[in-house]
Design a protein around this motif. Sequence first.
Motif, PDB file in Angstrom:
ATOM      1  N   THR A 135       0.847  -1.186   0.000  1.00 31.16           N
ATOM      2  CA  THR A 135       0.000   0.000   0.000  1.00 31.16           C
ATOM      3  C   THR A 135       0.886   1.241   0.000  1.00 31.16           C
ATOM      4  OG1 THR A 135      -1.700  -1.169   1.272  1.00 31.16           O
ATOM      5  CG2 THR A 135      -1.837   1.229   1.211  1.00 31.16           C
ATOM      6  N   ASP A 136       0.647   2.148  -0.937  1.00 28.71           N
ATOM      7  CA  ASP A 136       1.408   3.393  -0.961  1.00 28.71           C
ATOM      8  C   ASP A 136       0.483   4.591  -0.766  1.00 28.71           C
ATOM      9  OD1 ASP A 136       0.186   3.098  -3.422  1.00 28.71           O
ATOM     10  OD2 ASP A 136       2.047   2.927  -4.550  1.00 28.71           O
ATOM     11  N   ASN A 137      -0.337   4.873  -1.764  1.00 26.65           N
ATOM     12  CA  ASN A 137      -1.341   5.917  -1.652  1.00 26.65           C
ATOM     13  C   ASN A 137      -2.721   5.285  -1.821  1.00 26.65           C
ATOM     14  OD1 ASN A 137       0.346   8.334  -1.425  1.00 26.65           O
ATOM     15  ND2 ASN A 137       0.998   7.812  -3.511  1.00 26.65           N
ATOM     16  N   VAL A 138      -3.620   5.566  -0.916  1.00 27.59           N
ATOM     17  CA  VAL A 138      -4.983   5.031  -1.006  1.00 27.59           C
ATOM     18  C   VAL A 138      -5.883   6.109  -1.600  1.00 27.59           C
ATOM     19  CG1 VAL A 138      -6.951   4.096   0.260  1.00 27.59           C
ATOM     20  CG2 VAL A 138      -4.616   3.517   0.962  1.00 27.59           C
ATOM     21  N   TRP A 139      -6.667   5.700  -2.602  1.00 25.24           N
ATOM     22  CA  TRP A 139      -7.573   6.635  -3.279  1.00 25.24           C
ATOM     23  C   TRP A 139      -8.907   6.683  -2.553  1.00 25.24           C
ATOM     24  CZ3 TRP A 139     -11.788   5.751  -7.055  1.00 25.24           C
ATOM     25  CH2 TRP A 139     -12.162   6.924  -7.733  1.00 25.24           C
ATOM     26  N   PHE A 140      -9.319   7.883  -2.172  1.00 22.56           N
ATOM     27  CA  PHE A 140     -10.609   8.088  -1.506  1.00 22.56           C
ATOM     28  C   PHE A 140     -11.537   8.860  -2.441  1.00 22.56           C
ATOM     29  CE2 PHE A 140      -7.932   7.097   2.009  1.00 22.56           C
ATOM     30  CZ  PHE A 140      -8.752   6.610   3.020  1.00 22.56           C
ATOM     31  N   TYR A 141     -12.793   8.414  -2.504  1.00 24.65           N
ATOM     32  CA  TYR A 141     -13.799   9.112  -3.322  1.00 24.65           C
ATOM     33  C   TYR A 141     -15.095   9.186  -2.521  1.00 24.65           C
ATOM     34  CZ  TYR A 141     -16.374  10.654  -7.460  1.00 24.65           C
ATOM     35  OH  TYR A 141     -17.124  11.397  -8.369  1.00 24.65           O
ATOM     36  N   GLU A 142     -15.716  10.340  -2.539  1.00 23.89           N
ATOM     37  CA  GLU A 142     -17.001  10.513  -1.868  1.00 23.89           C
ATOM     38  C   GLU A 142     -18.104  10.573  -2.913  1.00 23.89           C
ATOM     39  OE1 GLU A 142     -19.027  13.413   1.503  1.00 23.89           O
ATOM     40  OE2 GLU A 142     -17.686  14.311   0.012  1.00 23.89           O
ATOM     41  N   MET A 143     -18.830   9.451  -3.082  1.00 22.12           N
ATOM     42  CA  MET A 143     -19.964   9.433  -3.997  1.00 22.12           C
ATOM     43  C   MET A 143     -21.114  10.216  -3.356  1.00 22.12           C
ATOM     44  SD  MET A 143     -22.462   6.301  -5.184  1.00 22.12           S
ATOM     45  CE  MET A 143     -21.266   5.274  -5.997  1.00 22.12           C
ATOM     46  N   LYS A 144     -21.605  11.207  -4.076  1.00 25.45           N
ATOM     47  CA  LYS A 144     -22.720  12.015  -3.570  1.00 25.45           C
ATOM     48  C   LYS A 144     -24.033  11.672  -4.260  1.00 25.45           C
ATOM     49  CE  LYS A 144     -19.682  15.915  -2.445  1.00 25.45           C
ATOM     50  NZ  LYS A 144     -19.353  17.344  -2.746  1.00 25.45           N
ATOM     51  N   ALA A 145     -23.942  11.115  -5.470  1.00 26.74           N
ATOM     52  CA  ALA A 145     -25.149  10.776  -6.229  1.00 26.74           C
ATOM     53  C   ALA A 145     -24.871   9.554  -7.089  1.00 26.74           C
ATOM     54  CB  ALA A 145     -25.575  11.953  -7.102  1.00 26.74           C
ATOM     55  N   ASP A 146     -25.888   8.710  -7.251  1.00 27.32           N
ATOM     56  CA  ASP A 146     -25.709   7.485  -8.046  1.00 27.32           C
ATOM     57  C   ASP A 146     -26.691   7.375  -9.196  1.00 27.32           C
ATOM     58  OD1 ASP A 146     -28.025   7.007  -6.557  1.00 27.32           O
ATOM     59  OD2 ASP A 146     -27.576   4.869  -6.284  1.00 27.32           O
ATOM     60  N   GLY A 147     -27.319   8.505  -9.558  1.00 25.54           N
ATOM     61  CA  GLY A 147     -28.257   8.482 -10.678  1.00 25.54           C
ATOM     62  C   GLY A 147     -29.698   8.279 -10.264  1.00 25.54           C
TER      63      GLY A 147
END
Length: 496
Positions: A389-401
């Motif tokens: 593990t080096d850099n972990v990608w974080f994403y905040e989903m706000k809408a899914d359609g």
Amino acid sequence: MITGEIKNQIDRIWDHFWTSGVTNPMNVLEQITYLFFMKMLDDKQIKEEASAALFGNKVKNPVFPDGDWTNPETNQKVPYNELRWSVFKNTGSTNMFNMVRNNVFVFIKNIGTGTESAYSRYMQNAIFLVPNDRTLQKVVDGIDALDMNNRDTMGDVYEYILGKMAASGTNGQFRTPRHIISMMVSLMKPTIEDRICDPAMGSAGFIVESAKQITSHYAKELMQPDVLKRYKNEMFTGFDTDSTMLRIGAMNMMLHSVDNPNIKWQDSLSADNTDSGNYSLILANPPFSGSLDKEMVSKSLLNIASTSKTELLFLTLFVRMLEVGGRCASIVPDGVLFGNSKAHKAVRKELVDNQRLQAVISMPSGVFKPYAGVSTAILIFTKTNSGGTDNVWFYEMKADGFSLDDKRNPVAENDIPDIVARFKNLDAEESRTRKDQSFLVPVQEIRDNDYDLTFNKYKEIEREKVEYEKPEVILGRIERLEAQINAAMSELKKMM
């Protein structure tokens, strides 16, 4: 997701069963799916016949060939053509009832039995419960009116009936929305070389979608007999403890040309499951918010974290079942990301320090509505057994359609295309700041934060500086207003 007119149509089909005396919800589910399967088999061959006719060819290995079929229960011959939905639905209610009950149902129970397929194993004890010709006619008419193209219909119906039973979520049995499954499979990009498993498969949504995407991307390779044989018999594995789901999953896979997937009854967390290092890709939404008796859990799963919580045990199971280099995408409840018990921290530490954690995608709580309001995330990792593990990608989903209320109506806002695009180009994420919707976090920072994996732990909140007036200015304004009020009151008194 079943909404609108489709929901109303399913309600009417449900009512036809209910008024005829078939009131057990699981019985209704099974009978509906058997009839769906009859229709979908015929629809599939109709499409194949139309495609073959364009080139002057015949369909290879049709389900309904020319000639007669011999009923193994009566030894009577029946023309294959009369077993087709498009034919028997037009023969009158009495004739149709006799044909479906005595022949068509026997036919679908015995598809593939010559090779002992997963489908045939779980259809052996199936029973046709539609009580009379009038009910069958109404149900067939209702199903015939449904638009079943490009839809995991059997799984959708299962999801909706669970909601009608008010049982969804009480034992973790709520189905992953179709578009979330598609997103996760797109993120993992299954290949023709993969060995794919869902240890808590339900209606087999993940492995069905994987099969569809592989078919779409590897059509040329699948023309090779050895590759096609592997695709049909070895590439896909699924476990479940619900016999109804095993039947539905097997039917679902057959409709996507996977004749003999390794689908079987198995408690994945028990000692009976000895799979270790066998799969290159695991996709799952395992049951969570439940606890098991530790005595019933495979001891190898307790080595990482001594716990009875299913959401943690399944993650340790995935690590064990993957081969080195194998990938996993799994839905987890938010508690896995920040829980402060020893077991929670041990599992997160395992993924970060001993494996290669790549991504944490937080999803809004409305994704599983109307059946559950739980907040969830997707963890993506690769098994290495040596860290990485080096850099972990974080994403905040706000809408899914879809709207995030119980109605789940389609809306324009949809982060899913952005999630897939960004994940495929993580190098570009290095330039994003902590104020963005996604960003990279160095592994040491995660360790310093006790392996917390919540998005908001690392997001930088932009604060605007607010300048307030000095107290003496505010007091002066109050005094002037007070003087104006007193003056106005004096004028009123003079007028009285």
